[in-house]
Design an enzyme around this catalytic site. Structure first.
Site, PDB file in Angstrom:
ATOM      1  N   ASN A   9     -87.900  55.708 -42.066  1.00 52.84           N
ATOM      2  CA  ASN A   9     -86.842  55.278 -42.990  1.00 52.84           C
ATOM      3  C   ASN A   9     -86.794  56.288 -44.136  1.00 52.84           C
ATOM      4  O   ASN A   9     -87.662  56.275 -44.997  1.00 52.84           O
ATOM      5  CB  ASN A   9     -87.171  53.867 -43.514  1.00 52.84           C
ATOM      6  N   LYS A  11     -84.700  56.477 -46.486  1.00 56.99           N
ATOM      7  CA  LYS A  11     -84.093  55.914 -47.703  1.00 56.99           C
ATOM      8  C   LYS A  11     -83.050  56.893 -48.262  1.00 56.99           C
ATOM      9  O   LYS A  11     -82.401  57.597 -47.482  1.00 56.99           O
ATOM     10  CB  LYS A  11     -85.172  55.569 -48.731  1.00 56.99           C
ATOM     11  N   HIS A  96     -83.903  45.193 -45.445  1.00 51.86           N
ATOM     12  CA  HIS A  96     -85.024  45.855 -46.128  1.00 51.86           C
ATOM     13  C   HIS A  96     -85.198  45.208 -47.508  1.00 51.86           C
ATOM     14  O   HIS A  96     -84.223  44.819 -48.146  1.00 51.86           O
ATOM     15  CB  HIS A  96     -84.730  47.357 -46.267  1.00 51.86           C
ATOM     16  N   GLU A  98     -85.702  46.392 -50.290  1.00 49.43           N
ATOM     17  CA  GLU A  98     -84.967  47.043 -51.391  1.00 49.43           C
ATOM     18  C   GLU A  98     -83.519  46.560 -51.427  1.00 49.43           C
ATOM     19  O   GLU A  98     -82.917  46.439 -52.496  1.00 49.43           O
ATOM     20  CB  GLU A  98     -85.059  48.575 -51.237  1.00 49.43           C
ATOM     21  N   GLU A 168     -92.915  43.969 -43.489  1.00 48.86           N
ATOM     22  CA  GLU A 168     -93.144  44.902 -44.585  1.00 48.86           C
ATOM     23  C   GLU A 168     -93.514  44.139 -45.849  1.00 48.86           C
ATOM     24  O   GLU A 168     -92.621  43.699 -46.603  1.00 48.86           O
ATOM     25  CB  GLU A 168     -91.873  45.719 -44.852  1.00 48.86           C
ATOM     26  N   GLY A 174     -94.313  51.739 -50.615  1.00 49.51           N
ATOM     27  CA  GLY A 174     -94.287  52.828 -51.588  1.00 49.51           C
ATOM     28  C   GLY A 174     -95.404  52.780 -52.619  1.00 49.51           C
ATOM     29  O   GLY A 174     -95.366  53.504 -53.608  1.00 49.51           O
ATOM     30  N   SER A 209     -96.624  51.765 -46.703  1.00 47.54           N
ATOM     31  CA  SER A 209     -97.659  52.784 -46.957  1.00 47.54           C
ATOM     32  C   SER A 209     -98.425  53.205 -45.705  1.00 47.54           C
ATOM     33  O   SER A 209     -99.623  53.470 -45.764  1.00 47.54           O
ATOM     34  CB  SER A 209     -98.616  52.314 -48.061  1.00 47.54           C
TER      35      SER A 209
HETATM   36  C1  PEP Z   1     -90.251  51.291 -46.243  1.00 50.04           C
HETATM   37  O1  PEP Z   1     -89.670  51.298 -47.307  1.00 50.04           O
HETATM   38  O2  PEP Z   1     -89.684  50.862 -45.221  1.00 50.04           O
HETATM   39  C2  PEP Z   1     -91.610  51.803 -46.205  1.00 50.04           C
HETATM   40  C3  PEP Z   1     -92.380  51.350 -45.274  1.00 50.04           C
HETATM   41  O3  PEP Z   1     -91.977  52.690 -47.185  1.00 50.04           O
HETATM   42  P1  PEP Z   1     -93.415  53.388 -47.384  1.00 50.04           P
HETATM   43  O4  PEP Z   1     -93.917  53.798 -46.033  1.00 50.04           O
HETATM   44  O5  PEP Z   1     -93.152  54.569 -48.260  1.00 50.04           O
HETATM   45  O6  PEP Z   1     -94.295  52.381 -48.017  1.00 50.04           O
END
Ligand code: PEP
Length: 251
Positions: A9, A11, A96, A98, A168, A174, A209
């Site tokens: 992803n 983003k 997601h 976000e 998630e 992040g 992460s």
């Molecule tokens: C995400 O936003 O889908 C994600 C998993 O981000 P990160 O791997 O940077 O934590």
């Protein structure tokens, strides 16, 4: 035998020209294809067409990060599932955290997007996850169950067999603080159990992460069917290392 899904992803990162350079490197350094490892990249809308052309003769699949639930019309600034399908998008992230946070997307709204995607044969990567507060107050299972069942209740009568779920935890996205394999597997099992009452069994990816360093410990867990990767998908080297890890686990 399990298939592992490795999805990046991006983003709101990478212009079309940056995406082109990145994909050249990714394709040049990517391990040979594996039948049971599906690699998906989800660039921003503007870079989708560029990336679609670059991956034409590769096994990489194209994903989007969002779509609108309507097919067309007066929805300024939006992109429909039909438009995504037209340029070769095969997967699309929905719900997601976000977007839930910044655009107030609800579980019922997400169900409408899923329906729109299914109608165009695009596989939704449907994200669920709890906040840190919910985890700390012992609400994780309840929160996840509510997200999953509210959306699935809206999808009654639909063929949901092509859906993928991404667990998630919001506190892991992040932050550099991934869920432990035990924490992730516990929630994945809970989701598997929850969706079993709808007579479905779907792949469940872990996201939050994931890095080249921790991928093996997460992906080797029975209930984890892949990873949705943010930051580490922006480096061809780390994304390819994660793909290699997946290959070694399914061989
Ligand atoms: C995400 O936003 O889908 C994600 C998993 O981000 P990160 O791997 O940077 O934590």
């Amino acid at each position: 035998m399990k298939t592992l899904y490795i999805a990046g992803n991006w983003k709101m990162n990478m212009s079309p020209s940056q995406a082109e350079i990145f994909m050249q490197e990714l394709i040049a350094t990517m391990p040979a294809a594996h039948d049971r490892c599906e690699v998906i990249v989800c660039p921003p809308y503007l870079a989708l067409s560029t990336v679609a052309k670059q991956i034409e003769n590769t096994r990489i699949m194209l994903g989007a990060q969002n779509c609108h639930e309507q097919e067309k019309g007066a929805y300024t600034g939006e992109i429909s599932a039909a438009m995504l399908a037209d340029i070769g998008v095969k997967y699309c992230i929905v719900g997601h955290s976000e977007r839930r946070r910044d655009f107030q997307e609800t579980d019922t709204h997400i169900a409408k997007k899923i329906m729109a995607l299914l109608a165009k044969n695009i596989r939704p990567i449907w994200c669920v996850g709890e906040t840190l507060e919910e985890r700390q107050t012992g609400m994780t299972f309840e929160r996840i169950r509510s997200q999953v069942t509210t959306t699935l209740d809206c999808l009654k009568g639909q063929d949901c067999s092509s859906l993928l779920i991404a667990y998630e935890p919001i506190w892991a996205i992040g932050t550099g603080l991934a869920a432990t394999p035990e924490q992730a597997e516990e929630v994945h099992s809970h989701i598997h159990h929850t969706i079993a009452s709808y007579s479905i069994d779907l792949p469940i990816l872990y996201g939050g992460s994931v890095t080249a360093e921790n991928a093996e410990s997460l992906l080797s867990r029975e209930a984890i069917n892949g990873a949705l990767i943010g930051g580490a998908a922006l480096s061809a080297q780390s994304f390819n290392t994660i793909i290699n890890t997946a290959h070694s686990l399914i061989n």
